[in-house]
Design an enzyme around this catalytic site. Structure first.
Site, PDB file in Angstrom:
ATOM      1  N   ASP A 134      42.860 132.940  21.977  1.00  0.00           N
ATOM      2  CA  ASP A 134      41.769 132.845  22.954  1.00  0.00           C
ATOM      3  C   ASP A 134      40.959 134.150  22.913  1.00  0.00           C
ATOM      4  O   ASP A 134      41.532 135.246  22.876  1.00  0.00           O
ATOM      5  CB  ASP A 134      42.385 132.624  24.353  1.00  0.00           C
ATOM      6  CG  ASP A 134      41.361 132.184  25.374  1.00  0.00           C
ATOM      7  OD1 ASP A 134      41.524 131.102  25.940  1.00  0.00           O
ATOM      8  OD2 ASP A 134      40.396 132.943  25.631  1.00  0.00           O
ATOM      9  N   ASN A 167      43.643 122.452  31.755  1.00  0.00           N
ATOM     10  CA  ASN A 167      42.672 122.129  32.795  1.00  0.00           C
ATOM     11  C   ASN A 167      41.851 120.896  32.422  1.00  0.00           C
ATOM     12  O   ASN A 167      41.444 120.749  31.275  1.00  0.00           O
ATOM     13  CB  ASN A 167      41.715 123.319  32.986  1.00  0.00           C
ATOM     14  CG  ASN A 167      42.443 124.599  33.360  1.00  0.00           C
ATOM     15  OD1 ASN A 167      43.421 124.564  34.114  1.00  0.00           O
ATOM     16  ND2 ASN A 167      41.991 125.730  32.836  1.00  0.00           N
ATOM     17  N   GLN A 194      38.092 123.652  33.982  1.00  0.00           N
ATOM     18  CA  GLN A 194      37.816 123.413  32.554  1.00  0.00           C
ATOM     19  C   GLN A 194      36.380 123.856  32.236  1.00  0.00           C
ATOM     20  O   GLN A 194      35.437 123.376  32.865  1.00  0.00           O
ATOM     21  CB  GLN A 194      37.999 121.938  32.195  1.00  0.00           C
ATOM     22  CG  GLN A 194      37.860 121.676  30.697  1.00  0.00           C
ATOM     23  CD  GLN A 194      38.079 120.211  30.302  1.00  0.00           C
ATOM     24  OE1 GLN A 194      38.186 119.329  31.174  1.00  0.00           O
ATOM     25  NE2 GLN A 194      38.147 119.948  29.019  1.00  0.00           N
ATOM     26  N   HIS A 229      42.249 121.062  25.406  1.00  0.00           N
ATOM     27  CA  HIS A 229      43.002 122.192  24.846  1.00  0.00           C
ATOM     28  C   HIS A 229      44.133 122.536  25.792  1.00  0.00           C
ATOM     29  O   HIS A 229      44.036 122.323  27.001  1.00  0.00           O
ATOM     30  CB  HIS A 229      42.109 123.412  24.620  1.00  0.00           C
ATOM     31  CG  HIS A 229      41.267 123.795  25.796  1.00  0.00           C
ATOM     32  ND1 HIS A 229      40.098 123.138  26.124  1.00  0.00           N
ATOM     33  CD2 HIS A 229      41.438 124.741  26.741  1.00  0.00           C
ATOM     34  CE1 HIS A 229      39.579 123.680  27.208  1.00  0.00           C
ATOM     35  NE2 HIS A 229      40.375 124.645  27.619  1.00  0.00           N
ATOM     36  N   HIS A 234      46.468 125.766  26.969  1.00  0.00           N
ATOM     37  CA  HIS A 234      46.633 127.218  26.914  1.00  0.00           C
ATOM     38  C   HIS A 234      48.108 127.570  26.724  1.00  0.00           C
ATOM     39  O   HIS A 234      48.977 127.014  27.419  1.00  0.00           O
ATOM     40  CB  HIS A 234      46.184 127.857  28.235  1.00  0.00           C
ATOM     41  CG  HIS A 234      44.727 127.718  28.527  1.00  0.00           C
ATOM     42  ND1 HIS A 234      43.822 128.716  28.286  1.00  0.00           N
ATOM     43  CD2 HIS A 234      44.014 126.685  29.063  1.00  0.00           C
ATOM     44  CE1 HIS A 234      42.606 128.314  28.660  1.00  0.00           C
ATOM     45  NE2 HIS A 234      42.699 127.085  29.140  1.00  0.00           N
TER      46      HIS A 234
HETATM   47  P1  AMP Z   1      39.264 126.279  30.038  1.00  0.00           P
HETATM   48  O1  AMP Z   1      38.768 127.123  31.190  1.00  0.00           O
HETATM   49  O2  AMP Z   1      40.609 125.670  30.277  1.00  0.00           O
HETATM   50  O3  AMP Z   1      38.228 125.274  29.587  1.00  0.00           O
HETATM   51  O4  AMP Z   1      39.504 127.310  28.868  1.00  0.00           O
HETATM   52  C1  AMP Z   1      38.558 127.625  27.906  1.00  0.00           C
HETATM   53  C2  AMP Z   1      39.110 128.824  27.165  1.00  0.00           C
HETATM   54  O5  AMP Z   1      38.472 128.903  25.917  1.00  0.00           O
HETATM   55  C3  AMP Z   1      38.907 130.167  27.871  1.00  0.00           C
HETATM   56  O6  AMP Z   1      40.168 130.803  28.043  1.00  0.00           O
HETATM   57  C4  AMP Z   1      37.997 130.933  26.921  1.00  0.00           C
HETATM   58  O7  AMP Z   1      38.316 132.306  26.879  1.00  0.00           O
HETATM   59  C5  AMP Z   1      38.277 130.250  25.600  1.00  0.00           C
HETATM   60  N1  AMP Z   1      37.206 130.256  24.621  1.00  0.00           N
HETATM   61  C6  AMP Z   1      35.930 129.856  24.811  1.00  0.00           C
HETATM   62  N2  AMP Z   1      35.245 129.929  23.653  1.00  0.00           N
HETATM   63  C7  AMP Z   1      36.115 130.360  22.717  1.00  0.00           C
HETATM   64  C8  AMP Z   1      36.016 130.634  21.319  1.00  0.00           C
HETATM   65  N3  AMP Z   1      34.875 130.475  20.654  1.00  0.00           N
HETATM   66  N4  AMP Z   1      37.129 131.063  20.675  1.00  0.00           N
HETATM   67  C9  AMP Z   1      38.290 131.227  21.340  1.00  0.00           C
HETATM   68  N5  AMP Z   1      38.449 130.991  22.653  1.00  0.00           N
HETATM   69  C10 AMP Z   1      37.377 130.571  23.331  1.00  0.00           C
END
Ligand code: AMP
Ligand code: ZN
Length: 136
Positions: free
Chosen positions: A32, A88, A95, A101, A103
């Protein structure tokens, strides 16, 4: 199926580079970019599903098996003290990227993170009502 304007589709399928920890025919696991802790990673299915509701059962099952495998390897390699799986669904649930995805969050004593909620204090009647709402 991939979705053209979806960044996690592009990352999962290798069209955008990432710090990948693992790949197989169904998934890519990446670090992440905004980690909660050292080693925070994401399991991304290569097939697009916006969230858990859309995820085919077979991929849902494989996700948890892979989460267990990654948590085991990461705990050993990072010597973390605990591990959170977080997933999420929907903006109300936090989300921010609309491609399913999971975590993988290694936890360390005193890492300063909180993945918690404020506990409610429902009555027995309220619990019974909620149970009925879900099960009937
Ligand atoms: P969520 O809030 O569950 O949708 O989590 C999205 C996650 O994706 C967050 O922890 C971000 O830091 C991560 N994220 C967003 N864009 C990228 C990316 N290009 N590469 C890696 N992680 C990302
Ligand atoms: Zn996608």
């Amino acid at each position: 199926m991939k979705k053209d304007d979806c960044i996690f589709c592009k990352i999962a399928n290798g069209e955008i580079s990432s710090k990948a920890l693992y790949e197989d025919e169904d998934f890519r696991v990446i670090l992440d970019l905004g980690p909660a802790t050292k080693g925070h990673a994401l399991i991304l299915p290569k097939e697009h599903a916006a969230n858990l509701y859309e995820l085919p059962d077979e991929l849902a099952a494989k996700t948890l098996v892979l989460a267990k495998k990654m948590a085991t390897i990461m705990t050993e390699k990072l010597q973390c003290d605990g591990f959170n799986l977080v997933q999420n669904n929907g903006e109300a649930a936090g989300q921010t990227v609309q491609h399913f995805h999971m975590h993988l969050i290694p936890r360390y004593e005193n890492d300063g993170q909180k993945i918690n909620w404020i506990p409610g204090e429902p009555s027995q009647e309220e619990l019974e009502e909620i149970k009925k709402q879900i099960t009937e």
